[in-house]
Design a protein around this motif. Structure first.
Motif, PDB file in Angstrom:
ATOM      1  N   GLN B   6      38.429  39.460  38.718  1.00 42.11           N
ATOM      2  CA  GLN B   6      37.501  40.842  38.347  1.00 42.11           C
ATOM      3  C   GLN B   6      38.231  41.236  37.560  1.00 42.11           C
ATOM      4  N   MET B   7      37.332  42.239  36.440  1.00 37.01           N
ATOM      5  CA  MET B   7      37.972  42.899  35.457  1.00 37.01           C
ATOM      6  C   MET B   7      38.448  44.205  36.032  1.00 37.01           C
ATOM      7  N   GLU B   8      39.091  44.636  35.739  1.00 36.38           N
ATOM      8  CA  GLU B   8      39.922  45.736  35.984  1.00 36.38           C
ATOM      9  C   GLU B   8      39.388  47.035  35.935  1.00 36.38           C
ATOM     10  N   GLY B   9      38.567  47.943  37.101  1.00 36.01           N
ATOM     11  CA  GLY B   9      38.140  49.078  36.294  1.00 36.01           C
ATOM     12  C   GLY B   9      38.838  50.624  36.216  1.00 36.01           C
ATOM     13  N   VAL B  11      34.543  51.199  35.631  1.00 33.35           N
ATOM     14  CA  VAL B  11      34.035  51.331  34.713  1.00 33.35           C
ATOM     15  C   VAL B  11      32.972  52.283  34.772  1.00 33.35           C
ATOM     16  N   ILE B  21      30.147  43.106  34.228  1.00 35.64           N
ATOM     17  CA  ILE B  21      31.019  43.212  35.276  1.00 35.64           C
ATOM     18  C   ILE B  21      31.762  41.478  35.157  1.00 35.64           C
ATOM     19  N   CYS B  23      33.525  37.741  36.353  1.00 36.25           N
ATOM     20  CA  CYS B  23      34.691  37.169  36.897  1.00 36.25           C
ATOM     21  C   CYS B  23      34.603  35.815  37.134  1.00 36.25           C
ATOM     22  N   THR B 109      35.823  46.098  42.052  1.00 35.31           N
ATOM     23  CA  THR B 109      35.277  46.438  40.000  1.00 35.31           C
ATOM     24  C   THR B 109      34.851  48.100  40.136  1.00 35.31           C
ATOM     25  N   ARG B 110      35.122  48.905  40.211  1.00 36.83           N
ATOM     26  CA  ARG B 110      34.478  50.678  40.950  1.00 36.83           C
ATOM     27  C   ARG B 110      33.835  50.584  39.425  1.00 36.83           C
TER      28      ARG B 110
END
Lengths: 115, 115
Positions: B6-9, B11, B21, B23, B109-110
């Motif tokens: 996943q993309m890092e947060g 965000v 987001i 994935c 991801t936050r």
């Protein structure tokens, strides 16, 4: 309809001690899985129980063991605690005969701190 | 082995902004794909799912399409709200016949939505 309930919600142990965490599945569910969620990480699968037997296991040492009771509730036991065992432990329940979705219902977790 | 990236947060978005987001996954076989959401102080909840290629899962204004050719399952929402602030987890499972299967999660991801 009660969802997945876990106890205790928080606990603190010291290295070398043993801990038991408890889980009651959602009403009507017969399968329980346990996950470890370290801070800032995604949950990692520990093992799965149904019909009172361990059916699948993730990459966790034998210090992690479990049990499922006839009423489908479950316990997770961790022996010889290490600092690295500090995490949120999640219980998830499901119905074994669901073949298409794989959807799990999660409890709020038990946060274990090892000092 | 199977994995989810996943993309890092975090965000951070303003209310009514568009959300994506990312994935991507690696799996042997044909997985089912999920997005789970973890609101503050609550357990993981299933947000949406897709069980085969080109399926679109949707719920609460969120959407994700199972793209086999790019091994992706990106989460989107056209207009986020403050109440969408949470941690979002992408996950996959390979269904075993007759059993509820384990989930492999991304790191989460936050999302923080501000007024």
């Amino acid at each position: 309809d009660a969802g997945v309930t876990q106890s205790p919600t928080h606990l603190i142990k010291t290295r070398g001690q043993q801990v038991t965490l408890r889980c009651s599945p959602k009403s009507g569910h017969d399968t329980v899985s346990w996950y470890q969620q370290a801070l800032g990480q995604g949950p990692q699968f520990i093992f799965q129980y149904y019909e009172e037997e361990e059916r699948q296991r993730g990459n966790f040492p034998d210090r992690f063991s479990g049990h499922q009771f006839p009423n489908y509730s479950s316990e997770l036991n961790v022996n010889a605690l290490l600092l690295g065992d500090s995490a949120l432990y999640l219980c998830a329940s499901s119905l074994r005969t669901i073949t298409s979705t794989g959807e799990l219902f999660f409890g709020e977790g038990s946060r274990l701190t090892v000092l | 082995g199977d994995s989810v990236t996943q993309m890092e947060g975090p965000v951070t978005l303003s209310e009514e902004a568009f959300l994506t987001i990312n994935c991507t996954y690696t799996a042997t076989g044909y997985p089912s794909l999920f997005w789970y959401v973890q609101y503050p102080g609550e357990g993981l909840q299933l947000l949406l799912k897709a069980t085969k290629a080109d399926d679109k899962g949707s719920n609460k204004g969120f959407e994700a399409t199972y793209r086999k050719e790019t091994t992706s399952f990106h989460l989107e929402k056209g207009s986020v709200q403050v109440s969408d602030s949470a941690v979002y987890f992408c996950a996959l499972t390979l269904l075993n016949t007759g059993t509820a299967s384990k989930l492999t999660f991304g790191t989460g991801t936050r999302l923080q939505v501000t007024l």
